[in-house]
Design a protein around this motif. Structure first.
Motif, PDB file in Angstrom:
ATOM      1  N   GLN A  38       0.836  -1.198   0.000  1.00  0.00           N
ATOM      2  CA  GLN A  38       0.000   0.000   0.000  1.00  0.00           C
ATOM      3  C   GLN A  38       0.874   1.251   0.000  1.00  0.00           C
ATOM      4  O   GLN A  38       1.986   1.240   0.502  1.00  0.00           O
ATOM      5  N   ALA A  39       0.323   2.317  -0.528  1.00  0.00           N
ATOM      6  CA  ALA A  39       1.006   3.607  -0.487  1.00  0.00           C
ATOM      7  C   ALA A  39       1.084   4.072   0.965  1.00  0.00           C
ATOM      8  O   ALA A  39       0.122   3.905   1.728  1.00  0.00           O
ATOM      9  N   CYS A  40       2.211   4.634   1.336  1.00  0.00           N
ATOM     10  CA  CYS A  40       2.410   5.081   2.721  1.00  0.00           C
ATOM     11  C   CYS A  40       1.328   6.059   3.172  1.00  0.00           C
ATOM     12  O   CYS A  40       0.897   6.027   4.315  1.00  0.00           O
ATOM     13  N   GLY A  41       0.880   6.915   2.264  1.00  0.00           N
ATOM     14  CA  GLY A  41      -0.127   7.907   2.613  1.00  0.00           C
ATOM     15  C   GLY A  41      -1.529   7.362   2.758  1.00  0.00           C
ATOM     16  O   GLY A  41      -2.444   8.079   3.145  1.00  0.00           O
ATOM     17  N   SER A  42      -1.721   6.083   2.464  1.00  0.00           N
ATOM     18  CA  SER A  42      -3.069   5.513   2.515  1.00  0.00           C
ATOM     19  C   SER A  42      -3.485   5.072   3.913  1.00  0.00           C
ATOM     20  O   SER A  42      -4.647   4.750   4.133  1.00  0.00           O
ATOM     21  N   PHE A  43      -2.563   5.066   4.853  1.00  0.00           N
ATOM     22  CA  PHE A  43      -2.890   4.637   6.208  1.00  0.00           C
ATOM     23  C   PHE A  43      -3.481   5.799   6.988  1.00  0.00           C
ATOM     24  O   PHE A  43      -2.808   6.791   7.235  1.00  0.00           O
ATOM     25  N   GLU A  44      -4.735   5.683   7.375  1.00  0.00           N
ATOM     26  CA  GLU A  44      -5.420   6.724   8.145  1.00  0.00           C
ATOM     27  C   GLU A  44      -5.865   6.127   9.469  1.00  0.00           C
ATOM     28  O   GLU A  44      -6.902   5.493   9.555  1.00  0.00           O
ATOM     29  N   SER A  48      -1.115  12.033  12.930  1.00  0.00           N
ATOM     30  CA  SER A  48      -0.580  13.001  11.975  1.00  0.00           C
ATOM     31  C   SER A  48       0.328  12.305  10.964  1.00  0.00           C
ATOM     32  O   SER A  48       0.778  11.172  11.171  1.00  0.00           O
ATOM     33  N   LYS A  49       0.632  13.011   9.884  1.00  0.00           N
ATOM     34  CA  LYS A  49       1.522  12.475   8.854  1.00  0.00           C
ATOM     35  C   LYS A  49       2.901  12.162   9.450  1.00  0.00           C
ATOM     36  O   LYS A  49       3.488  11.122   9.150  1.00  0.00           O
ATOM     37  N   ARG A  52       2.623   9.024  11.558  1.00  0.00           N
ATOM     38  CA  ARG A  52       2.500   7.868  10.664  1.00  0.00           C
ATOM     39  C   ARG A  52       3.863   7.512  10.082  1.00  0.00           C
ATOM     40  O   ARG A  52       4.259   6.353  10.048  1.00  0.00           O
ATOM     41  N   SER A  53       4.611   8.512   9.633  1.00  0.00           N
ATOM     42  CA  SER A  53       5.957   8.283   9.086  1.00  0.00           C
ATOM     43  C   SER A  53       6.868   7.644  10.124  1.00  0.00           C
ATOM     44  O   SER A  53       7.654   6.748   9.807  1.00  0.00           O
ATOM     45  N   HIS A  54       6.767   8.103  11.360  1.00  0.00           N
ATOM     46  CA  HIS A  54       7.575   7.523  12.447  1.00  0.00           C
ATOM     47  C   HIS A  54       7.243   6.046  12.622  1.00  0.00           C
ATOM     48  O   HIS A  54       8.137   5.200  12.715  1.00  0.00           O
ATOM     49  N   HIS A  55       5.952   5.717  12.662  1.00  0.00           N
ATOM     50  CA  HIS A  55       5.547   4.322  12.846  1.00  0.00           C
ATOM     51  C   HIS A  55       6.028   3.449  11.684  1.00  0.00           C
ATOM     52  O   HIS A  55       6.490   2.326  11.893  1.00  0.00           O
ATOM     53  N   LEU A  56       5.936   3.962  10.464  1.00  0.00           N
ATOM     54  CA  LEU A  56       6.414   3.208   9.305  1.00  0.00           C
ATOM     55  C   LEU A  56       7.925   2.997   9.373  1.00  0.00           C
ATOM     56  O   LEU A  56       8.428   1.928   9.018  1.00  0.00           O
ATOM     57  N   LYS A  57       8.646   3.993   9.864  1.00  0.00           N
ATOM     58  CA  LYS A  57      10.100   3.867  10.018  1.00  0.00           C
ATOM     59  C   LYS A  57      10.444   2.807  11.070  1.00  0.00           C
ATOM     60  O   LYS A  57      11.345   1.984  10.857  1.00  0.00           O
ATOM     61  N   VAL A  58       9.728   2.805  12.175  1.00  0.00           N
ATOM     62  CA  VAL A  58       9.977   1.803  13.216  1.00  0.00           C
ATOM     63  C   VAL A  58       9.751   0.394  12.667  1.00  0.00           C
ATOM     64  O   VAL A  58      10.558  -0.510  12.886  1.00  0.00           O
ATOM     65  N   LEU A  59       8.662   0.207  11.924  1.00  0.00           N
ATOM     66  CA  LEU A  59       8.376  -1.101  11.328  1.00  0.00           C
ATOM     67  C   LEU A  59       9.463  -1.510  10.333  1.00  0.00           C
ATOM     68  O   LEU A  59       9.908  -2.656  10.327  1.00  0.00           O
TER      69      LEU A  59
END
Length: 105
Positions: A38-44, A48-49, A52-59
């Motif tokens: 999925q596109a990173c921006g599709s997670f709602e 905040s953006k 969300r970016s932080h969580h994606l980086k941790v994963l």
């Protein structure tokens, strides 16, 4: 810009478990397990953006996801095969927790 994506075997299991211990990150992992890349921006998930970016980086840094760039977009996917090979049953246990037995696929 090159993103840090470690070899999963080099990531301590405590980092993998720590990444899965957060509710938002767990929601992201569940969404990826159900829907694929999925596109990173599709997670709602009501964050905040930047969060969300932080969580994606941790994963990503815990070896749970891979990210690929396509133009200005970034797409993320779960490293399911690698995770299942290294930690058999871990994702199944995490993904089905809190789901009634008759609702499990």
């Amino acid at each position: 810009m090159e993103l840090h994506e470690p070899e999963l075997r080099e990531v301590p299991v405590t980092a993998v478990l720590g990444a899965l211990a957060d509710d938002v990150r767990l929601q992201i992992v569940r969404a990826l397990a159900e829907g694929g890349e999925q596109a990173c921006g599709s997670f709602e998930f009501g964050v905040s953006k930047a969060t969300r970016s932080h969580h994606l980086k941790v994963l990503r840094e815990a070896g749970l996801t891979r990210t690929r760039a396509a133009g200005t977009s970034r797409y993320v996917r779960l490293r399911r095969d690698e995770l299942d090979r290294l930690y058999p049953g871990l994702l199944d246990a995490v993904l089905t927790r809190g789901v009634a037995p008759d609702e499990r696929a």
